[in-house]
Design a protein around this motif. Structure first.
Motif, short mmCIF file in Angstrom:
data_model
loop_
_atom_site.label_atom_id
_atom_site.label_comp_id
_atom_site.label_asym_id
_atom_site.label_seq_id
_atom_site.Cartn_x
_atom_site.Cartn_y
_atom_site.Cartn_z
N UNK A 213 0.83 -1.20 0.00
CA UNK A 213 0.00 0.00 0.00
C UNK A 213 0.87 1.25 0.00
N UNK A 214 0.38 2.28 -0.67
CA UNK A 214 1.07 3.56 -0.72
C UNK A 214 0.05 4.68 -0.56
N UNK A 215 0.37 5.64 0.29
CA UNK A 215 -0.49 6.81 0.47
C UNK A 215 -0.03 7.87 -0.52
N UNK A 216 -0.93 8.34 -1.34
CA UNK A 216 -0.58 9.37 -2.31
C UNK A 216 -0.46 10.72 -1.64
N UNK A 217 0.43 11.58 -2.13
CA UNK A 217 0.59 12.90 -1.52
C UNK A 217 -0.62 13.78 -1.74
N UNK A 218 -0.79 14.74 -0.84
CA UNK A 218 -1.85 15.74 -0.99
C UNK A 218 -1.27 16.95 -1.71
N UNK A 219 -1.93 17.38 -2.77
CA UNK A 219 -1.48 18.53 -3.54
C UNK A 219 -2.63 18.98 -4.42
N UNK A 220 -2.59 20.23 -4.91
CA UNK A 220 -3.65 20.69 -5.80
C UNK A 220 -3.81 19.80 -7.04
N UNK A 221 -2.69 19.27 -7.54
CA UNK A 221 -2.72 18.37 -8.68
C UNK A 221 -1.85 17.15 -8.36
N UNK A 222 -2.43 15.96 -8.53
CA UNK A 222 -1.69 14.71 -8.35
C UNK A 222 -1.91 13.86 -9.59
N UNK A 223 -0.81 13.38 -10.17
CA UNK A 223 -0.88 12.57 -11.39
C UNK A 223 -0.20 11.24 -11.10
N UNK A 224 -0.90 10.14 -11.37
CA UNK A 224 -0.39 8.79 -11.12
C UNK A 224 -0.32 8.04 -12.44
N UNK A 225 0.86 7.57 -12.80
CA UNK A 225 1.04 6.77 -14.01
C UNK A 225 1.51 5.37 -13.59
N UNK A 226 0.81 4.34 -14.07
CA UNK A 226 1.18 2.96 -13.74
C UNK A 226 2.21 2.48 -14.76
N UNK A 227 3.41 2.25 -14.29
CA UNK A 227 4.48 1.76 -15.16
C UNK A 227 4.31 0.27 -15.42
N UNK A 228 4.09 -0.48 -14.34
CA UNK A 228 3.92 -1.92 -14.45
C UNK A 228 3.02 -2.42 -13.32
N UNK A 229 2.37 -3.55 -13.54
CA UNK A 229 1.53 -4.15 -12.51
C UNK A 229 0.11 -3.62 -12.52
N UNK A 230 -0.67 -4.08 -11.56
CA UNK A 230 -2.07 -3.67 -11.42
C UNK A 230 -2.28 -3.14 -10.01
N UNK A 231 -3.00 -2.03 -9.89
CA UNK A 231 -3.25 -1.42 -8.60
C UNK A 231 -4.73 -1.06 -8.47
N UNK A 232 -5.14 -0.91 -7.24
CA UNK A 232 -6.49 -0.45 -6.92
C UNK A 232 -6.35 0.92 -6.29
N UNK A 233 -6.96 1.93 -6.90
CA UNK A 233 -6.89 3.30 -6.41
C UNK A 233 -8.30 3.80 -6.18
N UNK A 234 -8.67 3.93 -4.91
CA UNK A 234 -10.01 4.41 -4.56
C UNK A 234 -11.08 3.60 -5.29
N UNK A 235 -10.98 2.26 -5.17
CA UNK A 235 -11.93 1.31 -5.76
C UNK A 235 -11.87 1.25 -7.28
N UNK A 236 -10.88 1.90 -7.91
CA UNK A 236 -10.73 1.87 -9.35
C UNK A 236 -9.49 1.07 -9.72
N UNK A 237 -9.66 0.08 -10.62
CA UNK A 237 -8.53 -0.72 -11.08
C UNK A 237 -7.73 0.05 -12.13
N UNK A 238 -6.41 0.04 -11.95
CA UNK A 238 -5.51 0.65 -12.93
C UNK A 238 -4.52 -0.41 -13.40
N UNK A 239 -4.34 -0.47 -14.71
CA UNK A 239 -3.44 -1.43 -15.33
C UNK A 239 -2.24 -0.70 -15.92
#
Length: 223
Positions: free
Chosen positions: A161-187
């Protein structure tokens, strides 16, 4: 949270020259007025280069260019005299400032994959600068001060698990693997653009995963 799937990326590059590119934002002939930037980020390109392929010398100005090598070896040469070979886990930051020219090539015998991200600086001009961070540690913040942005690379084991930083803009790019972010699957290749979140979001790895996470203060205006 605005999720953009890998399949929605603009297809670019030159297949005949051994270059396949997938653009997350408007880029070159692919123009979408509603997808020009997110915060300071104006490009997030997945680049796949066959052995011997590359980008010939070309110019940049007023752009912060951050490159993350995923697989293979990237050879960089620029007009300021830098020549570097980058490998998986290495981060490169080229601050184009008032102007610089560079070459990017796959001079190795195997395939090359890297993610290259462009950010707009707060002020134009200045002298170009160059930095390489070898084997950037997990969760270590890498600041791009000219753009008011910070990058973290998160490497997660299955169920990590990883806690994402708090900021006005946060951008998450999945390089490899599968993650669940706020009940949303990212590939792999998927990205999430996050604004207006009161509480930090958590990413949960469904497999071994690697994420590029940007936190940005806002949209810089060139001075």
């Amino acid at each position: 949270m605005d999720v953009r799937r890998a399949t929605e990326r603009y297809q670019g590059g030159d297949a005949a020259a051994g270059i396949t590119t997938r653009h997350a934002f408007s880029f070159g002939p692919h123009y979408d007025p509603d997808n020009v930037r997110f915060g300071a980020l104006i490009a997030c390109n997945e680049e796949h280069l066959a052995a011997g392929a590359g980008f010939d010398e070309h110019p940049h100005r007023h752009t912060e260019i951050v490159t993350w090598v995923v697989e293979g070896e990237l050879t960089h040469r620029d007009s300021a005299g830098h020549e570097t070979v980058l490998r998986p886990g290495d981060l490169q930051h080229l601050s184009a400032a008032g102007g610089v020219r560079h070459v990017e090539r796959n001079d190795a015998s195997g395939p090359l994959t890297f993610v290259q991200m462009w950010l707009t600086p707060r002020e134009s001009g200045g002298e170009p600068s160059y930095e390489v961070v070898r084997a950037l540690p997990d969760a270590a913040p890498y600041p791009v001060r000219r753009a008011g942005a910070v990058l973290q690379v998160r490497r997660l084991a299955p169920d990590g698990r990883a806690v994402l930083p708090s900021a006005p803009y946060v951008y998450v790019h999945v390089v490899r693997g599968r993650v669940l972010l706020d009940a949303t699957h990212l590939d792999p290749g998927d990205a999430a653009r996050i604004t207006g979140v009161d509480e930090p979001l958590r990413a949960v790895a469904l497999t071994e995963a690697e994420l590029l996470v940007w936190q940005m203060e806002g949209e810089p205006v060139l001075g």
